[in-house]
Design a protein around this motif. Structure first.
Motif, short mmCIF file in Angstrom:
data_model
loop_
_atom_site.label_atom_id
_atom_site.label_comp_id
_atom_site.label_asym_id
_atom_site.label_seq_id
_atom_site.Cartn_x
_atom_site.Cartn_y
_atom_site.Cartn_z
N UNK A 136 19.12 -4.30 -4.56
CA UNK A 136 19.58 -5.48 -5.29
C UNK A 136 20.34 -5.06 -6.54
N UNK A 137 19.80 -4.05 -7.20
CA UNK A 137 20.45 -3.54 -8.40
C UNK A 137 21.81 -2.95 -8.05
N UNK A 138 21.85 -2.13 -7.00
CA UNK A 138 23.11 -1.51 -6.63
C UNK A 138 24.19 -2.54 -6.33
N UNK A 139 23.76 -3.61 -5.67
CA UNK A 139 24.72 -4.66 -5.34
C UNK A 139 25.27 -5.32 -6.60
N UNK A 140 24.34 -5.59 -7.55
CA UNK A 140 24.78 -6.23 -8.80
C UNK A 140 25.72 -5.32 -9.57
N UNK A 141 25.41 -4.02 -9.60
CA UNK A 141 26.26 -3.07 -10.32
C UNK A 141 27.65 -3.05 -9.70
N UNK A 142 27.68 -3.00 -8.36
CA UNK A 142 28.98 -2.98 -7.68
C UNK A 142 29.77 -4.24 -7.99
N UNK A 143 29.08 -5.37 -8.00
CA UNK A 143 29.74 -6.64 -8.30
C UNK A 143 30.32 -6.64 -9.70
N UNK A 144 29.55 -6.11 -10.66
CA UNK A 144 30.02 -6.07 -12.04
C UNK A 144 31.23 -5.16 -12.19
N UNK A 145 31.16 -3.98 -11.54
CA UNK A 145 32.28 -3.05 -11.63
C UNK A 145 33.55 -3.72 -11.11
N UNK A 146 33.40 -4.40 -9.99
CA UNK A 146 34.54 -5.07 -9.41
C UNK A 146 35.07 -6.13 -10.37
N UNK A 147 34.14 -6.86 -11.00
CA UNK A 147 34.55 -7.94 -11.90
C UNK A 147 35.34 -7.42 -13.10
N UNK A 148 34.97 -6.23 -13.62
CA UNK A 148 35.70 -5.72 -14.78
C UNK A 148 36.90 -4.89 -14.36
N UNK A 170 33.64 -0.16 -18.55
CA UNK A 170 32.25 0.17 -18.23
C UNK A 170 31.33 -0.41 -19.32
N UNK A 171 31.74 -0.25 -20.59
CA UNK A 171 30.97 -0.81 -21.70
C UNK A 171 30.81 -2.32 -21.58
#
Lengths: 354, 377
Positions: A136-148, A170-171
């Protein structure tokens, strides 16, 4: 920037905030005085809106951001977050509230741990706060990276593998990880190249629209602050000297310091139209600020006013070896932040302007 | 400026290479520009574009190894600085050509007083006694608007503020009356009101002494208000070179135009900024063809309208799109598209009709910033 109406309760209310740092001298480090880095600052921010905080180095703008996040203890004053006294929170309650308030720093190199992968930098806060773990965490991280605007495949990379603009993304992703309502952006685009700066400003604007995040946007670049802010406060020597909507402050500045700051910004035009007000001297030390209005030794308005005024109403001061005449009141009495002849809410601390 | 004056500095086809592990990188490639007496010429660009390396190679200050000039000449006073014997070069450096840097704290030696540091250069270049050098130093500090210069000479750099240190650096640089001042980001570390003071000071000193200035900066506003001629650098090359008014009125290179659009302007509130996509390329990984093509909006637009065989698909920043084949394969060279206006872009109208040439622009700006209030500290 955003279209959120300014009604209802502010998300953040800062009242008479003071942060003093002791000045210690001698063998026993006796406190001999204080640097009044923040000296009675008040403002509020509505949900989904941006307050820009501008001023030159040493004016206390970064200290305001850090004090209200409790990264530096306040000397006095209060911060209300959603109506609750944030400074009285302790322990687990404080931890929960902290999730909603984040900060993005100027220097994306020193604010990212070089030994952690991007995935851990962004994912660790989620785990610590029990938001997500494992896949779940990995998915959220990937989503955030994509968003920024970064490739989600970058999770296994380290900060040094990225350019300055990418590190700032990243920040921002890390700040977004806990889904905050409020982000302090402390010179968040100042270290970036101009072509990258605009990308990050657009990203911050988009995120605000999508998620209704409020920003305290601290910066020294006046054009950047005008672009991103709904309201702007100008600081000088630990105090707010002018506060207004961005539109009114930039088109109709009421404080002489704001006027000088705006006139000093180089125009993107080889045939400059603005006249430049060059301030004499430099920002005085916050350990030993001038009496009266702290700006009076550099102020062009008080000098003009003094030349037309009765001699009994003026005083002579010495600045950098030069004798100047200023209004007596400016040299003796601290002006208060008050409504000026401008749109409602446009306040300035100046004895000369109406 | 007198007509048909000789340039004081004439940089021709300068290329600088660095050994970086097994590879060789070229942060400056084929750079040509001239500076005429009394002129301010700007080199503007983002980090890693080669502007500072260009400046350092003029003074032969690049560390060698790993760096070396692989091609080109630097004409100064009728001689090529790059082939001057080192003892003669030492007379030029700090004497006829002086340099100031962005970070005045690291450029001043913390263990020597201000006076010792300024006097050292004066004794070296002007062959005078120490006592006389101190007198010259005191006058130099007075010229840059420092109050009580005699006392300041005894002080050490750490007691001075950033703006004051930059004034000391300028005093030191100008104490030997240079013909050319190289100013590398002279106000980047300073607050905007102090920046205004320092730039006004440089303009005043230039009017008084007639020195030429090579202004290296990333700040387009500083360029607009101070330069006579502007060279825009991108990824090791000058991509556009023009008189300041022409450049700001009619930018020709898509990079220059993109930069102008992406900067927030005071008093012009826009909902969104027109950002240049992608990242500033690293000298170790410059793209082939036109180095700007992976970020170029014009290339994308043209490719969308062009026949498929004239275009090629590229990947940049995880995104794939089409650009004209020529942009991706052939490096454009500077051509004089209009009088005193050079650009290096295949897609500028009329580019193929002009021959590649090296820019030389003798131009002095018409308007200057109007200043209220005194400038001295």
């Amino acid at each position: 920037m955003s279209q959120v109406p300014a009604n209802g309760r502010p998300l953040l209310e800062v009242d008479d905030l003071r942060t003093y740092f002791p000045v210690r001298r001698g063998v026993f480090l006796r406190t001999v005085g204080h640097v009044k880095a923040v000296d009675g600052v008040s403002f509020s921010i509505q949900p989904g809106r941006t307050l820009g905080l501008v001023g030159e180095s040493g004016c206390g703008k970064s200290t305001v951001g850090r004090t209200l996040l409790r990264l530096i203890p306040a000397t006095s004053g209060s911060v209300r977050y959603k109506g609750e006294d944030f400074f009285s929170y302790r322990g687990e309650e404080l931890r929960k509230l902290r999730r909603q308030m984040q900060i993005v720093f100027q220097d994306p190199v020193s604010s990212l741990n070089p030994r952690m992968t991007v995935g851990n930098i962004i994912g660790e806060p989620m785990q610590v706060h029990g938001l997500a773990s494992g896949s779940g965490r990995d998915e959220m991280v990937a989503g955030l990276l994509e968003r920024v605007g970064l490739d989600p495949a970058y999770v296994t990379r380290y900060p040094h593998e990225f350019s300055g603009g990418q590190r700032q993304r990243i920040g921002i992703a890390r700040a977004l990880a806990l889904n905050p309502n409020f982000i302090v952006c402390d010179e968040a685009v100042s270290a970036l190249d101009v072509s990258i700066q605009s990308q990050i400003l657009n990203l911050l604007g988009d995120l605000q629209k999508e998620r209704g995040i409020a920003y305290l946007f601290i910066a020294h670049n006046l054009a950047v602050v005008e672009h991103i802010s709904d309201d702007v406060a100008v600081m000088y020597l630990g105090r707010i000297v002018e506060q207004a909507s961005a539109r009114d402050l930039y088109s109709n500045p009421k404080h002489p310091y704001t006027m000088a700051l705006l006139s000093a910004v180089p125009e993107l035009n080889p045939r400059p139209r603005r006249r430049r007000i060059v301030l004499p001297g430099e920002v005085p030390s916050a350990v030993n600020p001038p009496g009266g209005c702290p700006f009076h030794p550099r102020c062009h308005l008080t000098r003009q006013a003094a030349s037309d005024a009765d001699a009994t109403e003026t005083a002579e001061i010495t600045v950098g070896g030069t004798k100047l005449r200023v209004l007596r009141r400016c040299a003796e009495e601290m002006p208060v932040l008050e409504q000026k002849q401008a749109e409602p809410g446009h306040c300035a601390a100046c004895w000369v302007t109406k | 400026m007198e007509p048909s004056a000789q340039p004081i500095l004439d940089v021709r086809n300068l290329s600088v290479a660095f050994n970086s592990g097994p590879r060789q990188i070229t942060p400056v490639r084929d750079v040509s520009f001239s500076i005429y007496p009394g002129q301010t010429v700007a080199l503007v660009g983002e980090s890693g574009c080669g502007k500072s390396v260009t400046a350092l190679s003029i003074l032969r200050l690049i560390p060698s190894p790993p760096g070396r000039v692989v091609q080109g000449t630097v004409g100064f006073g009728g001689r090529d600085l790059l082939s001057l014997p080192e003892p003669e070069m030492r007379g030029v450096r700090g004497g006829k050509i002086a340099m100031i840097f962005q970070e005045p704290m690291t450029s001043l030696n913390p263990v020597y007083s201000i006076g010792e540091q300024i006097a050292e250069a004066i004794v070296l270049h002007q062959r005078v006694k120490t006592a006389q050098a101190y007198e010259i130093a005191e006058q130099a500090l007075r010229d840059v608007g420092i109050a009580d210069p005699a006392r300041r000479l005894q002080e050490y750099p750490h007691v001075l503020s950033g703006g004051m240190r930059q004034r000391v650096m300028i005093a030191m640089a100008l104490s030997c009356r240079p013909q050319l001042l190289i100013a590398d980001e002279p106000t980047t570390a300073l607050d905007v009101t102090i920046q205004a003071q320092i730039l006004e000071l440089l303009r005043k000193l230039q009017r008084e002494t007639g020195m030429a200035i090579l202004l290296i900066t990333h700040d387009l506003g500083v360029v607009a208000e101070n330069a006579d001629v502007v060279n825009v650098m991108y990824a090791s090359r000058i991509v556009e070179s023009a008189a300041v008014e022409d450049l700001f009125d009619r930018p020709m290179h898509p990079y220059t135009a993109g930069l102008f659009r992406s900067v927030p302007k005071l008093g012009a509130r826009a909902e969104r900024l027109a950002a240049i996509p992608g990242t500033v390329p690293n000298p170790a990984q410059f793209p082939g063809g036109c180095k700007f093509h992976p970020r170029c909006a014009r290339a994308r637009e043209l490719a969308a309208r062009a026949a498929a065989e004239a275009t090629t698909e590229i990947m940049s920043d995880g995104e794939s799109f089409r650009v004209p084949r020529r942009c991706a394969s052939e490096e454009p060279l500077l051509r004089e598209m209009e009088p005193r206006h050079w650009a290096a872009c295949h897609q500028v109208a009329g580019y193929d009709e002009k021959p590649p040439t090296e820019p030389r622009i003798e131009h002095k700006r018409a308007s200057v910033v109007q200043v209220d209030g005194e400038v001295t500290a």
